[in-house]
Design a protein around this motif. Structure first.
Motif, short mmCIF file in Angstrom:
data_model
loop_
_atom_site.label_atom_id
_atom_site.label_comp_id
_atom_site.label_asym_id
_atom_site.label_seq_id
_atom_site.Cartn_x
_atom_site.Cartn_y
_atom_site.Cartn_z
N ALA A 16 71.64 -3.25 26.74
CA ALA A 16 71.41 -3.04 28.06
C ALA A 16 72.94 -2.94 28.67
N GLY A 17 74.08 -3.27 27.90
CA GLY A 17 75.35 -3.29 28.16
C GLY A 17 75.98 -1.98 28.44
N PHE A 18 77.46 -1.84 28.60
CA PHE A 18 77.85 -0.54 28.93
C PHE A 18 77.76 0.36 27.55
N ILE A 19 78.24 0.00 26.50
CA ILE A 19 78.39 0.82 25.48
C ILE A 19 77.11 1.15 24.90
N GLY A 20 76.47 -0.19 24.69
CA GLY A 20 75.10 -0.06 23.90
C GLY A 20 73.81 0.88 24.56
N LEU A 34 67.20 -4.34 22.17
CA LEU A 34 67.23 -5.91 22.11
C LEU A 34 68.35 -6.35 22.94
N ASP A 35 68.38 -7.11 24.00
CA ASP A 35 69.32 -7.46 24.87
C ASP A 35 68.90 -8.76 25.61
N LYS A 36 69.81 -9.74 25.51
CA LYS A 36 69.54 -11.04 26.52
C LYS A 36 69.61 -10.79 27.71
N GLY A 48 65.94 -10.78 24.61
CA GLY A 48 66.26 -11.63 23.66
C GLY A 48 67.39 -11.90 23.22
N ASP A 49 67.43 -12.87 22.38
CA ASP A 49 69.16 -13.48 22.02
C ASP A 49 69.24 -13.17 20.45
N VAL A 50 70.42 -12.72 20.12
CA VAL A 50 70.62 -12.34 18.90
C VAL A 50 70.86 -13.62 17.77
N CYS A 51 71.09 -14.92 18.66
CA CYS A 51 70.85 -15.96 18.02
C CYS A 51 69.46 -16.67 17.63
N HIS A 57 74.79 -3.07 15.93
CA HIS A 57 74.99 -4.35 16.73
C HIS A 57 76.16 -4.36 17.68
N PHE A 58 76.04 -4.22 19.00
CA PHE A 58 76.73 -4.19 20.02
C PHE A 58 76.98 -5.56 20.74
N ALA A 59 75.71 -6.32 20.52
CA ALA A 59 75.65 -7.59 21.42
C ALA A 59 76.78 -8.44 21.49
N GLU A 84 79.70 -11.11 23.86
CA GLU A 84 80.27 -11.38 25.04
C GLU A 84 81.73 -10.63 25.06
N SER A 85 82.02 -10.09 26.17
CA SER A 85 82.99 -8.77 25.90
C SER A 85 84.17 -9.01 26.85
N HIS A 86 84.42 -9.83 27.86
CA HIS A 86 85.42 -9.96 28.83
C HIS A 86 86.53 -10.96 28.51
N PRO A 131 90.52 -15.82 22.92
CA PRO A 131 89.43 -16.31 22.31
C PRO A 131 88.49 -15.13 22.10
N TYR A 132 88.46 -14.17 22.92
CA TYR A 132 87.44 -13.07 22.71
C TYR A 132 87.65 -12.37 21.41
N ALA A 133 88.93 -12.14 21.23
CA ALA A 133 89.61 -11.30 19.99
C ALA A 133 89.31 -12.15 18.73
N SER A 151 87.03 -14.29 18.43
CA SER A 151 85.59 -14.28 18.03
C SER A 151 85.15 -12.88 17.18
N LYS A 152 85.57 -11.89 17.83
CA LYS A 152 85.40 -10.54 17.30
C LYS A 152 86.16 -10.53 15.94
N ALA A 153 87.22 -11.12 15.67
CA ALA A 153 87.81 -11.01 14.32
C ALA A 153 86.85 -11.92 13.10
N ASN A 170 90.05 0.71 24.00
CA ASN A 170 89.46 0.35 25.27
C ASN A 170 88.52 1.51 25.84
N ASN A 171 87.30 1.40 26.16
CA ASN A 171 86.54 2.35 26.67
C ASN A 171 86.43 2.64 27.95
N TYR A 172 86.14 3.73 28.48
CA TYR A 172 85.73 3.69 29.96
C TYR A 172 84.48 4.91 29.98
P1 NAD Z 1 79.09 -5.37 27.69
O1 NAD Z 1 79.37 -6.93 28.09
O2 NAD Z 1 78.96 -4.44 28.82
O3 NAD Z 1 77.57 -5.45 26.95
C1 NAD Z 1 77.05 -6.41 26.19
C2 NAD Z 1 75.66 -6.51 26.05
O4 NAD Z 1 75.43 -7.69 25.21
C3 NAD Z 1 75.07 -7.09 27.48
O5 NAD Z 1 74.06 -6.27 27.84
C4 NAD Z 1 74.61 -8.38 27.02
O6 NAD Z 1 73.46 -8.74 28.00
C5 NAD Z 1 74.28 -8.46 25.66
N1 NAD Z 1 74.36 -9.78 24.98
C6 NAD Z 1 75.37 -10.61 25.14
N2 NAD Z 1 74.95 -11.86 24.59
C7 NAD Z 1 73.71 -11.69 23.94
C8 NAD Z 1 73.13 -12.20 23.19
N3 NAD Z 1 73.41 -13.69 22.81
N4 NAD Z 1 71.90 -11.63 22.50
C9 NAD Z 1 71.63 -10.46 23.08
N5 NAD Z 1 72.40 -9.75 23.75
C10 NAD Z 1 73.27 -10.31 24.29
O7 NAD Z 1 79.96 -4.90 26.38
P2 NAD Z 1 80.48 -3.51 26.06
O8 NAD Z 1 81.82 -3.29 26.51
O9 NAD Z 1 79.29 -2.45 26.03
O10 NAD Z 1 80.65 -3.78 24.61
C11 NAD Z 1 79.78 -3.59 23.42
C12 NAD Z 1 80.43 -3.92 22.28
O11 NAD Z 1 81.42 -2.97 21.80
C13 NAD Z 1 80.94 -5.43 22.09
O12 NAD Z 1 80.62 -5.82 20.65
C14 NAD Z 1 82.36 -5.31 22.28
O13 NAD Z 1 83.02 -6.19 21.60
C15 NAD Z 1 82.62 -3.84 21.64
N6 NAD Z 1 83.72 -3.06 22.22
C16 NAD Z 1 83.92 -2.78 23.54
C17 NAD Z 1 85.05 -2.28 24.03
C18 NAD Z 1 85.29 -1.77 25.47
O14 NAD Z 1 85.92 -1.27 25.93
N7 NAD Z 1 84.35 -2.21 26.45
C19 NAD Z 1 86.07 -1.53 23.02
C20 NAD Z 1 85.87 -1.83 21.73
C21 NAD Z 1 84.74 -2.62 21.27
#
Ligand code: NAD
Length: 328
Positions: free
Chosen positions: A9-13, A36-38, A60-63, A80-82, A84-86, A148-150, A152-154, A178-180
């Motif tokens: 339910a996020g931007f890219i997913g 699946l999305d929290k 639901g939560d991926v944890c 797997h997109f889920a 925290e991304s900011h 810290p974001y980077a 956690s992803k690493a 970066n996506n837009y």
């Molecule tokens: P986003 O923040 O828009 O979406 C993240 C989604 O994950 C949200 O819908 C949120 O509700 C969900 N989420 C968060 N915690 C969760 C949990 N514990 N269980 C289930 N769902 C959970 O992020 P985005 O920009 O769509 O990014 C998606 C992925 O792509 C991320 O892994 C991010 O690191 C990666 N990414 C993003 C970009 C970018 O420019 N936006 C670039 C490269 C990679």
């Protein structure tokens, strides 16, 4: 075919799921999709169709291992997109970043191993490489995350590698720039600036605006992920870039032009802590191995994105005015 998409339910997913439901990816025509999305502040159920015969939405939560054990059996693949991304939020408090991005990834992969899931793609970011003055990152460079974001992803990328090596999980990692595009949360730079300008507000530009980012339209990113899902090799990392390097100042000027605003609409704000100066991706591996090439030119993609936000205040106004984000 059945596919489970986390963070759907996020931007890219959500873009990836909408494209799956459009039958945009030939190998996944008519696939059943479990989304699946929290639904954290960043997730929005309205980013997905309210109802669709091939879509099942699960909040639901991926944890949550018990939930994953119930959901995963019977799926052919997981994307797997889920996360925290900011970045700015990770500077204010990183616990949720490490819980979701690291423990969530480990929990999901444990559940995938237990369920015998045939294929997994872990969606990561170029931010794991840190910052560079010249040249471009290849996949074999060391991970030198600065936020810290980077970090956690690493860490989650290393979890993927370990689950491939230890458990034979058929997982590939993607690292995108970066996506837009449409449906991006207005805490991130482009939608924040566009929506501020649409509301007659100033835009907050970090420091001198000389930080360089490489931009890719979300549709090109999702197509690259589909290519990796189908043809990527287990245990491998694939960089995904667009070749569109721009300073934040140049992006700001383009947005001012597209929205008919002048330089007085820019407000300089103190720079972000440890703000990476430049990101640049070498994506020759995915181009050569999987035939990837971005299709959407940056100027057109940016103009289309501005037009989308202009047309969809019904989407972004409630999201924006309920959030407390600043420029990403
Ligand atoms: P986003 O923040 O828009 O979406 C993240 C989604 O994950 C949200 O819908 C949120 O509700 C969900 N989420 C968060 N915690 C969760 C949990 N514990 N269980 C289930 N769902 C959970 O992020 P985005 O920009 O769509 O990014 C998606 C992925 O792509 C991320 O892994 C991010 O690191 C990666 N990414 C993003 C970009 C970018 O420019 N936006 C670039 C490269 C990679």
């Amino acid at each position: 075919m059945r596919i489970l998409v986390t963070g759907a339910a996020g931007f890219i997913g959500s873009h990836f799921v909408r494209r799956l439901l459009d039958n945009h990816y030939p190998q996944w025509t008519d696939a059943q999709v479990t989304a699946l999305d929290k639904l954290t502040y960043a997730g929005n159920r309205d980013n997905l169709p309210a109802a669709h015969p091939r879509l099942r939405f699960v909040q639901g939560d991926v944890c949550d291992r018990a939930l994953l054990d119930e959901l995963l059996p019977g799926h052919d693949a997981v994307v797997h997109f889920a996360a925290e991304s900011h970045v700015d939020r990770s500077l204010d408090g990183a616990s949720e970043f490490f819980r979701t991005n690291v423990l969530g990834t480990q929990t999901l992969f444990d559940a995938a191993v237990a369920a015998g899931t045939a294929r997994v793609v872990h969606v990561s970011t170029d931010e794991v490489y840190g910052s560079l003055d010249e040249g471009s990152w290849t996949e074999d460079l060391p991970l030198l995350p600065n936020s810290p974001y980077a970090a956690s992803k690493a860490a989650s990328d290393l979890v993927a590698r370990a689950y491939w090596r230890s458990h034979g999980l058929n997982v590939s990692v993607t690292r995108c720039s970066n996506n837009y595009g449409p449906y991006q949360h207005p805490e991130k730079l482009i939608p924040l600036f566009v929506t501020n300008l649409l509301e007659g507000e100033q835009v907050p530009l970090y420091g001198d605006g000389r930080n360089v980012r490489e931009w890719l339209h979300v549709d090109d990113h999702c197509r690259a992920i589909a290519l990796v899902l189908d043809g990527g090799r287990a245990g491998e990392v694939y960089n995904i870039g667009g070749g569109n390097e721009r300073t934040n100042l140049a992006i700001t000027q383009q947005l001012l032009e597209l929205l008919g605003a002048g330089p007085e609409a820019v407000r300089r704000v103190a720079d972000r802590k440890a703000h990476d100066l430049r990101y640049s991706i070498d994506d020759s591996k995915i181009r050569e191995e999987l035939g990837y090439a971005p299709a959407i030119g940056f100027e057109q993609g940016l103009a289309d994105t501005v037009a989308w936000y202009r047309d969809r205040p019904d989407w972004w106004k409630p999201v924006k005015h309920g959030s407390d984000g600043v420029a990403g």
